[in-house]
Write an enzyme that holds these catalytic residues in place. Structure first.
Site, mmCIF file in Angstrom:
data_model
loop_
_atom_site.group_PDB
_atom_site.id
_atom_site.type_symbol
_atom_site.label_atom_id
_atom_site.label_comp_id
_atom_site.label_asym_id
_atom_site.label_seq_id
_atom_site.Cartn_x
_atom_site.Cartn_y
_atom_site.Cartn_z
ATOM 1 C CE LYS A 197 -3.198 2.319 3.028
ATOM 2 N NZ LYS A 197 -3.891 2.275 4.303
ATOM 3 C CD GLU A 206 10.094 -5.707 6.370
ATOM 4 O OE1 GLU A 206 9.837 -4.611 5.833
ATOM 5 O OE2 GLU A 206 9.838 -5.959 7.561
ATOM 6 N N GLY A 210 -4.283 -1.808 5.989
ATOM 7 C CA GLY A 210 -3.592 -2.982 5.423
ATOM 8 C C GLY A 210 -4.246 -4.292 5.833
ATOM 9 C CE LYS A 219 6.898 -0.427 9.306
ATOM 10 N NZ LYS A 219 5.825 0.254 8.606
#
Ligand code: F6P
Length: 546
Positions: free
Chosen positions: A206, A212, A266, A511
Site C-alpha cells: 500500500k 522487506e 492494510g 522500523k
C-alpha cells in the site's frame, strides 16, 4: 468520550467476574437444558455457539448495556458511513465499501468511493481474464503459469491465507505463491524452479515504502532482467499500491498499477486489489462469491439490533474474557487443514488493531485490551499444546471452527467417501470443546477406576470457555463471512475500549531503529555504535562473524 469503566454496566461486570460470582458451566448447563438453544446464533451460513462461554443472561445484558453506554450502535453507523474514525490519521476505515454493491454510494471528501472500488474491480477482472486467456503474456510471448505475490503483513497474510483456504476452488493453470520475509530464503524458495518467461510478480505494498517488500521486489527484478533483459519488468511486474509516484520510480507504469486507498487499512485490505492474486486463482466469479460472503455479514452487522448482532455478541464476549476475567490469550483452532493460515491472519487483524495502550483521545487505558491471538489447526494442536489448555494453570478461551462437509479433495474423492476423515476431524473438535467445558472431577476419575495416586493427574478442572463456529462447508462465500465476522468483532471491542483499531504506531520504532542498524551492519569500518551496550555488542558480533 465515555470512559467505559465509569459506566454502571462496567461495575456490574466487575462484580460478576469476582471469583465467587463466576459462572460454572456445569451448573449453567444443568440449570438450563435450553442453554445451547438460547446461546446459539446464526449469521449467513455460520452457526455460532456461545453456550460454552462463561456467561449468564445477566452478564450478556450487562455487556449489551455497556455497548449501549459507549454508543456502539452509533459508532457502527458512523464507521459504515465513512466517518473519520481513524482519528490519528484523520481517515475513515471503509473496508466495508470494498464489498458494497455497485449501486451504493459512500462519499468521502466529495468522492463516491464505491464507484472507485468498482472501477478498480473492473480493471482487476479485465486483467485476470487477460492473464488467464493468454492475451497478456510474458516478454517472450508465453502465457503466465506462476504468480508470485511480494508483500508483507496485510499485503500478504490475507491473500496467502485465502489462497490456501480455497484450494479446492482454484481454477487450473495458474499457481500462486507468496513471498513476505526479507530473509532471502523465502524468495529463493519461490524462484527455485520458477520459469522467468512464465512468471508474473505482483508487488503488493500500500505504501510502497516497506523495506522487506521493496528489497524482495528489487531482487525479483534483477532475476527477471538477468534472464529476460531490461524490458521484462513492464511485462512481468505489476504493483498494488496507493503510492503512484514510488511505483513509477520503481519502474512500474501507471497501467500496471492497481490502486488501494488510504481509507483501507492494510489488515482490512484483502477485498481490495490486494486480493488480485486470489482473483487470479479463483477467477473473477469465485472472487465475487467471496465478496458476497463479506457483504452478507456486513448487512447483518449494519441492520441487526445489538442484542442479536452476532459480531457484536462475539466482540463483547471476547472483551468479557479479556477485560473482566483477565484471560491473556485466545486460541483460534480451525478444524480444517484449509484454514491452517487463518490464526496467523487473525493475529495481525486483532493484535495490530487492538494492541493499544491509549484511548483514541490519548489517555492511557486502565483495563487490558487485545489478548494474544494464537492457534493451529486441529487436530494437530491436540497432540502438542492442548495439554495446557486442559490442565495448565492458565485459562485460554478457544474459538473452534468446523465444517459439516469436507472441502473438495479431488484425489481422495476418487477413493470413495471422504466422510471418514471429516467425521473423525469434527468429532475431535466437539470433544475438545466438551472436555474443556465440563472437565472430569476427581470423584468421576476415581469412579472410573483410576489408581488413587493418579486421580489428581487425571482430573480435568473444566470450566474453560470456548465458542464453536460451524458452517456446512468452507466455500468462497463462507470464508468471506468468517473473515467479516472476525473483522467486525475486533472493531466492536475497540469501540467499547475507546481505542483506535485502525492505526499501528507501534510498528514504527522498530522500523526506524532497523534503518540505522542496517547501515552499521553494512559499513566497511565500525563507527562506534551509539546504542545500549547489548545492541552495540550484538552489532559487533554480527560484523565479526561475517
Ligand atoms: O508495518 C506494519 C504494516 O504497515 C501493516 O499495517 C501493513 O499491513 C504492512 O506493514 C505492509 O504495509 P504495506 O502494504 O504498505 O507494504
Amino acid at each position: 468520550m465515555v470512559n467505559p469503566t465509569q459506566t454502571a454496566a462496567w461495575q456490574d461486570l466487575v462484580s460478576y467476574a469476582q471469583a465467587d460470582q463466576r459462572p460454572r458451566l456445569r451448573d449453567l448447563f444443568e440449570a438450563s437444558p435450553e442453554r445451547a438453544d438460547q446461546l446459539t446464533v446464526a449469521v449467513g451460513d455460520l452457526t455460532v455457539d456461545f453456550s460454552k462461554q462463561l456467561v449468564t443472561a445477566e452478564i450478556i445484558s450487562s455487556l449489551l448495556a455497556l455497548a449501549e453506554n459507549v454508543g456502539v450502535g452509533d459508532q457502527i453507523a458512523a464507521l459504515l458511513a465513512g466517518a473519520p474514525l481513524n482519528t490519528t490519521e484523520a481517515r475513515p476505515a471503509l473496508h466495508t465499501a470494498l464489498r458494497a454493491p455497485r449501486h451504493e454510494t459512500i462519499m468521502v471528501n466529495n468522492r463516491d468511493v464505491v464507484a472507485d472500488v468498482h472501477a478498480m474491480r473492473d480493471r482487476m477482472v479485465a486483467f485476470a481474464h487477460e492473464v488467464r486467456n493468454g492475451q497478456r503474456t510474458g516478454a517472450t510471448g508465453r502465457p503466465f503459469t506462476q504468480v508470485i505475490n511480494l508483500g508483507i503483513g496485510g499485503s500478504d497474510l490475507g491473500p496467502a491465507m485465502a489462497y490456501e483456504a480455497l484450494a479446492g476452488y482454484r481454477q487450473p493453470g495458474l499457481r500462486c505463491c507468496f513471498v513476505s520475509n526479507v530473509d532471502a530464503a523465502d524468495l529463493d524458495d519461490a524462484l527455485s524452479g520458477a520459469d522467468p518467461e512464465t512468471t508474473l510478480f505482483i508487488v503488493s505494498s500500500k505504501s510502497f515504502s516497506t523495506s522487506e517488500t521493496l528489497t524482495n521486489a528489487e531482487t525479483a527484478r534483477r532475476w527477471l532482467t538477468r534472464h529476460l533483459g531490461e524490458q521484462a519488468t513492464s511485462r512481468h511486474m505489476v504493483a498494488i499500491s496507493a503510492n503512484s509516484e514510488r511505483t513509477r520510480e520503481f519502474g512500474i507504469e501507471p497501467d500496471n498499477r492497481f490502486d488501494v486507498w488510504d481509507w483501507v487499512g492494510g489488515r482490512y485490505s484483502l477485498d481490495s486489489a490486494i486480493g488480485l492474486s486470489l482473483m487470479l486463482a479463483l477467477g473473477p466469479d469465485g472472487f465475487g462469491e467471496f465478496l458476497d460472503g463479506f457483504r452478507l455479514v456486513d448487512e447483518h452487522f449494519a441492520q441487526t439490533p445489538l442484542s442479536e448482532n452476532v459480531p457484536v455478541l462475539m466482540g463483547l464476549i471476547s472483551l468479557w474474557n479479556r477485560s473482566f476475567l483477565d484471560f491473556p490469550t485466545r486460541a483460534v483452532l480451525p478444524y480444517s487443514h484449509a484454514l491452517r493460515r487463518f490464526p496467523a491472519y487473525l493475529q495481525q487483524l486483532e493484535m495490530e488493531s487492538n494492541g493499544k495502550q491509549v484511548r483514541a483521545d490519548g489517555d492511557p487505558v486502565d483495563y487490558p485490551t487485545a489478548p494474544v491471538i494464537w492457534g493451529e489447526p486441529g487436530t494437530n494442536g491436540q497432540h502438542s499444546f492442548h495439554q495446557l489448555l486442559h490442565q495448565g494453570t492458565t485459562t485460554v478461551p478457544c474459538d473452534f471452527i468446523a465444517f459439516a462437509r469436507a472441502t473438495p479433495t479431488p484425489t481422495l474423492d476418487q477413493l470413495g467417501d471422504p466422510g471418514v476423515h471429516q467425521e473423525l476431524l469434527v468429532a475431535n473438535c466437539f470433544a475438545q470443546a466438551e472436555a474443556l467445558a465440563f472437565g472430569r472431577t476427581a470423584a468421576e476419575v476415581a469412579q472410573d477406576g483410576a489408581e488413587p495416586e493418579l486421580v489428581n493427574h487425571r482430573t480435568f478442572p473444566g470450566n474453560r470457555p470456548s465458542t464453536v463456529i460451524m458452517a456446512r462447508q468452507l466455500t468462497p462465500s463462507t470464508l468471506g463471512q468468517l473473515i467479516a465476522l472476525y473483522e467486525h468483532q475486533v472493531v466492536v471491542q475497540a469501540m467499547v475500549w475507546g481505542i483506535n483499531p485502525f492505526d499501528q504506531w507501534g510498528v514504527e520504532l522498530g522500523k526506524q531503529l532497523a534503518t540505522g542498524i542496517v547501515d552499521e551492519l553494512r559499513r566497511d569500518q565500525p563507527t562506534g555504535s551509539q546504542h545500549d551496550s547489548s545492541t552495540n555488542k550484538l552489532i559487533a558480533h554480527f560484523r565479526s562473524e561475517r
